[in-house]
Design a protein around this motif. Structure first.
Motif, PDB file in Angstrom:
ATOM      1  N   ALA A 103     -31.397  33.697 -25.136  1.00 28.54           N
ATOM      2  CA  ALA A 103     -31.148  35.198 -24.427  1.00 28.54           C
ATOM      3  C   ALA A 103     -32.016  35.460 -23.697  1.00 28.54           C
ATOM      4  N   SER A 104     -33.279  35.156 -23.600  1.00 25.91           N
ATOM      5  CA  SER A 104     -34.435  35.559 -22.636  1.00 25.91           C
ATOM      6  C   SER A 104     -34.544  34.685 -21.348  1.00 25.91           C
ATOM      7  N   SER A 105     -34.177  33.402 -21.643  1.00 23.83           N
ATOM      8  CA  SER A 105     -34.210  32.464 -20.456  1.00 23.83           C
ATOM      9  C   SER A 105     -33.099  31.768 -20.074  1.00 23.83           C
ATOM     10  N   ALA A 106     -32.056  32.008 -20.392  1.00 26.65           N
ATOM     11  CA  ALA A 106     -30.751  31.210 -20.125  1.00 26.65           C
ATOM     12  C   ALA A 106     -30.999  29.534 -20.365  1.00 26.65           C
ATOM     13  N   GLY A 107     -31.922  29.281 -21.176  1.00 28.48           N
ATOM     14  CA  GLY A 107     -32.107  27.845 -21.312  1.00 28.48           C
ATOM     15  C   GLY A 107     -32.357  27.524 -22.851  1.00 28.48           C
TER      16      GLY A 107
ATOM     17  N   THR B 177     -38.827  47.385 -33.005  1.00 35.44           N
ATOM     18  CA  THR B 177     -39.444  47.575 -31.756  1.00 35.44           C
ATOM     19  C   THR B 177     -38.501  47.479 -30.573  1.00 35.44           C
ATOM     20  N   ALA B 178     -39.257  47.657 -29.354  1.00 34.38           N
ATOM     21  CA  ALA B 178     -38.202  47.281 -28.492  1.00 34.38           C
ATOM     22  C   ALA B 178     -38.028  45.985 -28.014  1.00 34.38           C
ATOM     23  N   LEU B 179     -38.476  45.138 -28.648  1.00 34.62           N
ATOM     24  CA  LEU B 179     -38.439  43.809 -28.163  1.00 34.62           C
ATOM     25  C   LEU B 179     -37.096  43.196 -27.900  1.00 34.62           C
ATOM     26  N   GLY B 180     -36.037  43.531 -29.004  1.00 33.65           N
ATOM     27  CA  GLY B 180     -34.922  43.009 -28.677  1.00 33.65           C
ATOM     28  C   GLY B 180     -34.168  43.354 -27.330  1.00 33.65           C
ATOM     29  N   LEU B 181     -34.421  44.628 -26.974  1.00 31.85           N
ATOM     30  CA  LEU B 181     -34.143  45.383 -25.767  1.00 31.85           C
ATOM     31  C   LEU B 181     -34.554  44.420 -24.410  1.00 31.85           C
ATOM     32  N   TYR B 182     -35.880  44.469 -24.807  1.00 35.26           N
ATOM     33  CA  TYR B 182     -36.691  43.836 -23.625  1.00 35.26           C
ATOM     34  C   TYR B 182     -35.957  42.253 -23.301  1.00 35.26           C
ATOM     35  N   ILE B 183     -35.824  41.554 -24.327  1.00 37.49           N
ATOM     36  CA  ILE B 183     -35.136  40.121 -24.258  1.00 37.49           C
ATOM     37  C   ILE B 183     -33.852  40.163 -23.437  1.00 37.49           C
TER      38      ILE B 183
ATOM     39  N   ILE C  23     -30.884  39.371 -18.646  1.00 32.42           N
ATOM     40  CA  ILE C  23     -29.537  40.024 -18.051  1.00 32.42           C
ATOM     41  C   ILE C  23     -29.961  40.123 -16.385  1.00 32.42           C
ATOM     42  N   ASN C  24     -31.090  40.773 -16.148  1.00 34.11           N
ATOM     43  CA  ASN C  24     -31.646  41.021 -14.762  1.00 34.11           C
ATOM     44  C   ASN C  24     -32.998  41.047 -14.806  1.00 34.11           C
ATOM     45  N   PRO C  25     -33.649  39.957 -14.511  1.00 32.81           N
ATOM     46  CA  PRO C  25     -35.085  39.829 -14.370  1.00 32.81           C
ATOM     47  C   PRO C  25     -35.845  40.640 -13.467  1.00 32.81           C
ATOM     48  N   THR C  26     -35.102  40.825 -12.204  1.00 29.18           N
ATOM     49  CA  THR C  26     -35.794  41.869 -11.060  1.00 29.18           C
ATOM     50  C   THR C  26     -35.518  43.238 -11.545  1.00 29.18           C
ATOM     51  N   ALA C  27     -34.489  43.743 -12.056  1.00 30.99           N
ATOM     52  CA  ALA C  27     -34.272  45.129 -12.537  1.00 30.99           C
ATOM     53  C   ALA C  27     -35.510  45.340 -13.497  1.00 30.99           C
TER      54      ALA C  27
ATOM     55  N   VAL D  64     -26.007  28.988 -31.858  1.00 30.57           N
ATOM     56  CA  VAL D  64     -26.081  29.907 -31.146  1.00 30.57           C
ATOM     57  C   VAL D  64     -24.652  30.316 -30.273  1.00 30.57           C
ATOM     58  N   ALA D  65     -24.000  29.093 -29.857  1.00 34.92           N
ATOM     59  CA  ALA D  65     -22.668  29.191 -29.040  1.00 34.92           C
ATOM     60  C   ALA D  65     -21.623  29.602 -30.052  1.00 34.92           C
ATOM     61  N   LEU D  66     -21.634  29.041 -30.941  1.00 35.96           N
ATOM     62  CA  LEU D  66     -20.617  29.334 -31.898  1.00 35.96           C
ATOM     63  C   LEU D  66     -20.885  30.843 -32.626  1.00 35.96           C
ATOM     64  N   GLY D  67     -21.819  31.174 -32.577  1.00 39.19           N
ATOM     65  CA  GLY D  67     -22.173  32.667 -32.961  1.00 39.19           C
ATOM     66  C   GLY D  67     -21.777  33.913 -31.896  1.00 39.19           C
ATOM     67  N   GLY D  68     -21.032  33.138 -30.903  1.00 41.30           N
ATOM     68  CA  GLY D  68     -20.353  34.335 -29.862  1.00 41.30           C
ATOM     69  C   GLY D  68     -21.604  34.431 -28.576  1.00 41.30           C
ATOM     70  N   ASN D  69     -22.694  33.639 -28.937  1.00 41.98           N
ATOM     71  CA  ASN D  69     -23.868  34.091 -27.688  1.00 41.98           C
ATOM     72  C   ASN D  69     -23.434  33.283 -26.480  1.00 41.98           C
ATOM     73  N   SER D  70     -23.724  33.983 -25.369  1.00 34.93           N
ATOM     74  CA  SER D  70     -23.461  33.284 -24.202  1.00 34.93           C
ATOM     75  C   SER D  70     -24.694  32.391 -23.991  1.00 34.93           C
ATOM     76  N   LEU D  71     -24.481  31.223 -23.451  1.00 38.08           N
ATOM     77  CA  LEU D  71     -25.678  29.984 -23.200  1.00 38.08           C
ATOM     78  C   LEU D  71     -26.403  30.576 -21.878  1.00 38.08           C
ATOM     79  N   GLY D  72     -25.629  31.571 -21.349  1.00 36.92           N
ATOM     80  CA  GLY D  72     -26.320  32.057 -19.905  1.00 36.92           C
ATOM     81  C   GLY D  72     -27.267  33.346 -19.937  1.00 36.92           C
ATOM     82  N   GLY D  73     -27.488  33.430 -21.245  1.00 37.15           N
ATOM     83  CA  GLY D  73     -28.637  34.348 -21.516  1.00 37.15           C
ATOM     84  C   GLY D  73     -28.011  35.994 -21.603  1.00 37.15           C
ATOM     85  N   GLY D  74     -29.001  36.883 -21.795  1.00 35.29           N
ATOM     86  CA  GLY D  74     -28.497  38.234 -21.985  1.00 35.29           C
ATOM     87  C   GLY D  74     -28.202  38.889 -23.537  1.00 35.29           C
TER      88      GLY D  74
END
Lengths: 505, 341, 350
Positions: C70-74, C201-207, C212-216, C270-280
């Motif tokens: 989620a945090s690094s798309a890797g 905590t706000a950790l999940g939101l931060y991750i 999604i958008n590191p610059t923003a 992770v992928a099977l869990g519906g998470n995108s491997l592209g992060g976010g």
């Protein structure tokens, strides 16, 4: 113009729309051989759309393009197809491969061959000859990336010319060059002009237009304003045409400000500078004051805002916040110092597209509070509803992803995000771009309200009248330097545009 | 007009110089430290090539893929699968040596095509694709056979054991027997493959396109190059080279079993990276990768000569070297970026 | 009706739940005894208990992997090797360097803590390479992926170190008097604690924001480097915990086999869990369901006579299918194809 020139390219009645936007409406453009033709206009004027229609990146909706030597209208489906007809483009970001040698970059895709293998000797010889003929002095066997951007651009131009360009498009080539490099580029452009190439020069630097161009075509809001020989269009008029003001109806716009700002200085900069973008800059902002930064695109107005907020680190000078020296190592430091920043590029730097409206609104306040002090769900919803209400954000649901909202509403979400942090100093970079008229007025009113409540605001906009309505003071920038500071009665469309245009023409 | 040229500091040559210097320094150090064990003999040097013939070819394939900006971590498993296929076909299914070799080569091309298609046409991260490829090939090896199969095919063994003696460098040992240095055909095949790939990268349009898309994909597209097809071919070439590498590996071990060639992917990546191939793509040279592989071979030779160190030291040293070079690349890249500003 | 169907299929956990149901269904038909439970000596036995028990390490790894993705798309491909390192460190300390011991040479808790520290250090190393050195996650973690087992062997001197003490086995088996195996509880605790921390905590939101958008995210005051560093470090810690369970199960440090092939399983979960491997955006519960599904699948394949060596083939195919379905290019092809199909259908209708 001289007699032996003839028309090489005509575009007639070009129309192009995107969902919700008419990017080009019935635009004409004519290019002659051996001329440098400036294409001017502010953001959203349609310059780049016109170029992209010409080079086949976009398909045009209506209109026709004719090229000398072809007796029917041409249609380009891709940049390669345009190139094969003799229309080449060189962009601001050099579109060559930095890891390949200079000669290879010129000849890739059409390498000279001998016995079925690439003939490096011939390639290097041809490349060296070509560049020599254009007075470009480089070692063609060295990887391109080892040369400056200016030289890379010249190599790109050499490649384009060598592929038999009748029309050469230079899309903001000078944005990242220093003065010396620009001069060299101009020498090259004049040389090509002498060889009969028609050059379309897209730029936002007025000086450069007057230095090198023969003709100017001005676009505004997707419409043609007109085509003028350079000698017949003084700078001030050019600025007026770009900004959409005719001098005849220059009725003064009344400031809507009622309060006068307090005396205490909130933000002050002392010779703040950033190499390449802003020259040392002095600025003072008082509590409750609205300061406008005027200037054309690329004049350094956004860059100044970024340096103050700390997204870019200034290389020189000092910044004072509430009288104390302040240097941010990360935007969070600026936020703790009471700043807020609405960036120019909403999509890439503002919204976090996949997160909900609620999360987008609460995230800045949350970051300020720290990771462990999560706002309770109730607080989050309260705040979100408050700003949805206050700013009249149109959304189906507070938990809808922010990307599902329209541009104007996304902008309001970002405004709400920052208002929630109750900033002392709010930087707004083009808050009204691409937003409908109603929302524009709302945002202007909001700025005034904020100032009345004691928040200092830095307001950046391409539209002078909205700044006149809201600002107490205007700083006019040109080429990264302050050219005028106007306030009170000295603030008028005329004085601002005169400062932007500069020179005595 | 004269334009200032940026400081002629070439990070490619810089990295390569470090590598070649490192190799010779290590080798000379080895000659001094293991003076009495005969480290300086020509045969020891030749053994570097003999035991790493397959890795040289695989590292060349890895270099090609890495120049496009991709990576292939399936190579180790694919080598295991090739060996198992050869062993199984020759010993259990009655195929001839030539047929078996051809089928393995074909499999390499198909494997490369599938991976390449997923990467270039469906735009899936190369790492994910080849990670799946890695598990697929390893599992496939087990599906073919879970036994350890030794190859007894006479033709194959004759290829494997045919010594080619060098006309020079012989010496008489303590017992008075003349020892002539030799190599196996595998070395010659590996070196030929290396030269062919070098020429391909340097003298063909395909080769130059590989560099172009690694340098800047958008630029390559705008210059009218077919990025997708070039990338697909790069993976096919890589698959083909892996198949050759697998055959050479098998000629060395003459057997097939599931656990073979584990961790070979990192040795190949390390070889390429140490040899000056940039992880970001666009820069690389198969001869550099050769030196990267030779460095790994020298470390192995050290460990053999030393006698008391265990074999996993090789892997740890290689990993440390890889980490060192990766960090070096990253630092070079960021310093270059700063200079630009 | 169609609307409703759409809403159901767009539900985040739709894919993982369907997959799980499918696997269970196959089992129910193939092995009627699959859902049978029996109690012997106060301990619950049965296929389902076995699946849930065996899945524990994977569940724990999947949690860490989800945050990394989620945090690094890797992805972190070193988790399996880090498990082996943690196991080796623990056994080395508890055995005092001997090959096989019948009693602890150091307090058990010390070994446990050392293992967790080892995992965390490995994770921090990965995080350093990714966040500070800006190296692609897979390349950065590749170093430990291959070197990790070498390090583990170095610690155990290339031998399998046995800790033949009953209490050492508790982490991987049943605690007397409790009918369910301990790993199940550890997995549940890890999932619960992580979920609570992310919720409170706000950790999940931060991750999510950083992914999604590191610059923003930077513009609103989030330190993305720190967040990425944290997710990798945390993933390392979780790999350490998983390594402890795996070690305890076989009461020994087997550097070659602990956590073998786990990295692919974790990515697959992770992928099977519906998470995108592209992060976010991410869903821990999706990954957890994904992990149980994979274990159920593994157990099923075992039951069908597929050996452990061969299973990766099927999993690799599933991974390729899932990432292909997630791929934008593929979806574009499909849209183009279906549009053409619809056009032809309309033409025929005319």
């Amino acid at each position: 113009m001289e007699e032996h020139q003839h028309v090489v390219l005509t575009m007639r009645g070009i129309c192009k729309s995107f969902p919700g936007v008419k990017a080009l409406q019935d635009v004409d453009f004519t290019l002659r051989t051996g001329e440098i033709h400036a294409l001017m206009g502010e953001n959203g004027a349609g310059k780049s759309t016109l170029i992209k229609v010409l080079t086949g990146v976009y398909e045009l909706d209506k209109g026709e393009i004719r090229l000398e030597g072809i007796d029917h209208p041409i249609v380009n489906r891709s940049p390669e197809e345009a190139q094969s007809k003799g229309i080449s483009t060189v962009y601001q970001e050099v579109n060559l491969c930095p890891n390949l040698s200079v000669a290879e970059n010129i000849y890739i895709g059409r390498e000279p061959k001998k016995f079925g293998r690439i003939d490096w000797k011939t390639m290097n010889r041809l490349g060296a000859e070509l560049l020599k003929s254009l007075d470009i002095d480089v070692d063609v066997t060295v990887p391109l990336g080892h040369y400056s951007i200016a030289l890379q651009q010249m190599v790109a131009i050499a490649r384009a010319v060598d592929m038999s360009a009748k029309v050469l498009i230079l899309d903001e080539p000078t944005s990242s060059l220093d003065e010396l490099e620009v001069e060299k580029l101009f020498t090259l452009m004049r040389k090509l002009k002498g060889q009969g190439v028609g050059i379309i020069f897209v730029t936002h630097f007025l000086e450069q237009v007057y230095e090198v161009c023969d003709r100017i075509t001005v676009l505004r809001n997707g419409q043609l304003v007109g085509e003028y020989p350079v000698a017949q269009l003084p700078r001030l008029q050019l600025v007026a045409k770009m900004m959409g003001k005719d001098f005849d109806d220059l009725a003064s716009i009344k400031s809507l400000r009622k309060h006068t700002p307090a005396e205490d200085v909130v933000i002050s900069t002392e010779r703040l500078g950033h190499s390449g973008t802003i020259k040392p800059f002095d600025l003072q902002i008082q509590k409750g004051q609205v300061v406008g930064l005027a200037g054309l695109l690329g004049s350094g107005r956004s860059e100044l805002a970024r340096c103050i907020y700390g997204t870019d680190r200034p290389d020189s000078g000092k910044l004072h916040v509430d009288g104390r020296e302040f240097a941010a190592s990360h935007p969070i430091d600026s936020m703790h110092a009471g700043m807020a920043y609405l960036p120019e590029d909403r999509k890439n730097e503002g919204i976090i597209a996949d997160l909900s409206v609620r999360e987008n609104i609460m995230i800045a306040l949350q970051a300020k509070r720290g990771v462990f002090k999560l706002l309770s769900r109730k607080e989050q919803e309260e705040f979100t509803d408050k700003y949805i209400d206050l700013l009249q954000i149109k959304t189906s649901d507070r938990d809808a992803p922010v990307k599902s909202l329209s541009g104007g509403n996304q902008q309001k979400v970002i405004l709400g995000r920052w208002l929630l942090t109750e900033p002392d100093f709010f930087i707004l970079d083009e808050p009204t771009r691409g937003i409908d008229v109603g929302t524009k007025t709302e945002i202007q009113k909001l700025v005034l309200q904020l100032a009345d409540q004691g928040t200092s605001v830095m307001f950046i906009s391409s539209e002078i009248d909205e700044m006149l309505r809201t600002c107490d003071k205007m700083e006019v920038l040109r080429d990264g330097a302050k050219v005028a500071e106007l306030d009170g009665d000295r603030m008028s469309q005329e004085s601002i545009m005169a400062s932007i245009a500069g020179g005595e023409r | 007009m004269k334009l200032r040229r940026k400081k002629a500091f070439n990070e490619t040559t810089f990295l390569l110089t470090i590598t070649i210097t490192l190799f010779f320094a290590m080798y000379i150090a080895g000659m001094i430290v293991f003076k009495n064990n005969g480290f300086a003999r020509l045969q020891v040097f030749l053994n570097l090539f003999i035991s790493n013939a397959s890795l040289i070819v695989i590292a060349a394939g890895m270099t090609v893929v890495m120049i496009t900006g991709g990576i292939d971590i399936s190579v180790g498993s694919f080598v295991a699968m090739s060996c198992m296929m050869l062993a199984h076909m020759m010993e259990r299914s009655g195929y001839g040596a030539i047929h078996s070799v051809l089928i393995v080569l074909l499999t390499g091309i198909v494997f490369g095509f599938v991976q390449g298609y997923l990467v270039s046409y469906l735009k899936i991260q190369p790492f994910i694709v080849t990670l799946a490829g890695m598990f697929f090939a390893r599992g496939m090896t087990a599906i073919i056979s879970q036994d350890m199969i030794s190859i007894k095919n006479p033709m194959f063994l004759s290829w494997a054991t045919h010594k080619i003696y060098l006309p020079f460098g012989g010496y008489t040992n303590r017992k008075g027997v003349l020892v002539i240095p030799y190599i196996y055909p595998t070395v010659i095949i590996a070196l030929i493959a290396l030269v062919v790939i070098w020429a391909l990268l340097r003298y063909t349009k395909f080769g130059r396109r590989i560099y172009a898309i690694g340098g800047s994909e958008t630029s390559a597209l705008l210059m009218g190059l077919n990025v997708r097809r070039t990338r697909l071919f790069a993976y096919i070439l890589d698959g083909f080279l892996c198949a050759i590498g697998g055959i050479l590996f098998c000629l060395n071990t003459c057997s097939g079993f599931v656990e073979q060639a584990k961790g070979l992917e990192m040795e190949a990546i390390a070889g390429a990276v140490i040899g000056g191939t940039l992880l970001t793509g666009g820069v690389g040279n198969v001869f550099g990768s050769l030196f990267g592989v030779l460095i790994k071979g020298t470390i192995e030779t050290f460990i053999t000569f030393q006698g008391t160190l265990s074999s996993w030291w090789t892997r740890i040293t290689i990993a440390a070297l890889l980490a060192f070079f990766i960090i070096l690349q990253s630092l070079l890249a960021s310093s270059k970026l700063k200079k630009r500003r | 009706m169609n609307e409703k169907l759409k809403r159901i299929t767009h539900y985040r956990l739709f894919l993982p739940l369907i997959c799980l149901a499918l696997v269970l269904l196959v089992n129910m038909i193939k092995t009627p005894t699959f859902f049978h439970l029996s109690i012997k000596n106060g301990v619950l036995y049965g296929y389902t208990v076995d699946v849930v028990n065996r899945a524990s390490e994977l569940v724990i790894l999947a949690v860490g992997m989800t945050l990394v993705v989620a945090s690094s798309a890797g992805t972190d491909i070193s988790v399996g090797a880090v498990m082996a390192v943690a196991g080796a460190v623990c056994c080395y300390i508890l055995s005092g360097g001997a090959v096989s011991v019948n009693e602890y040479h150091a307090p058990w808790i010390l070994g446990l803590l050392a293992a967790l520290v080892a995992g965390t250090v490995c994770g921090a190393w990965n995080g350093f390479l990714v966040s500070r050195m800006k190296i692609q996650p897979m390349v950065a973690t590749l170093i430990l992926f291959t070197a990790g087992r070498g390090i583990a062997q170095l610690i155990t001197k290339g031998q399998i170190t046995y800790i033949r003490v009953e209490s050492f086995k508790l982490l991987g088996a049943n605690i007397p008097g409790i009918p369910l195996p301990t790993p199940i509880f550890i997995a549940i605790i890890v999932v619960l604690i992580t979920s609570i921390v992310l919720k409170k905590t706000a950790l999940g939101l931060y991750i999510e924001a950083v992914g999604i958008n590191p610059t923003a995210s930077r513009n609103v005051g989030i330190k993305s480097k720190q967040i990425i560093f944290f997710t990798y470090t945390f993933c390392g810690l979780l790999a350490g915990i998983a390594g402890m369970i795996a070690t305890s199960r076989i009461y020994s440090a087997d550097a070659n086999n602990i956590g073998l092939n786990m990295e692919l399983d974790a990515i697959l979960a992770v992928a099977l869990g519906g998470n995108s491997l592209g992060g976010g955006k991410f869903s821990i519960s999706g990954s957890v369901i994904g992990a149980y599904t994979i274990q159920a699948l593994t157990t099923t394949l075992y039951a069908m006579g597929v050996s452990a060596d061969q299973i990766p083939v099927y999993k690799a195919i599933v991974v390729v299918i899932i990432v292909t379905l997630q791929s934008e290019e593929f979806n574009r092809y499909m849209r183009k194809f279906s549009a053409r199909f619809a056009a032809r259908k309309a033409e025929v209708a005319k």
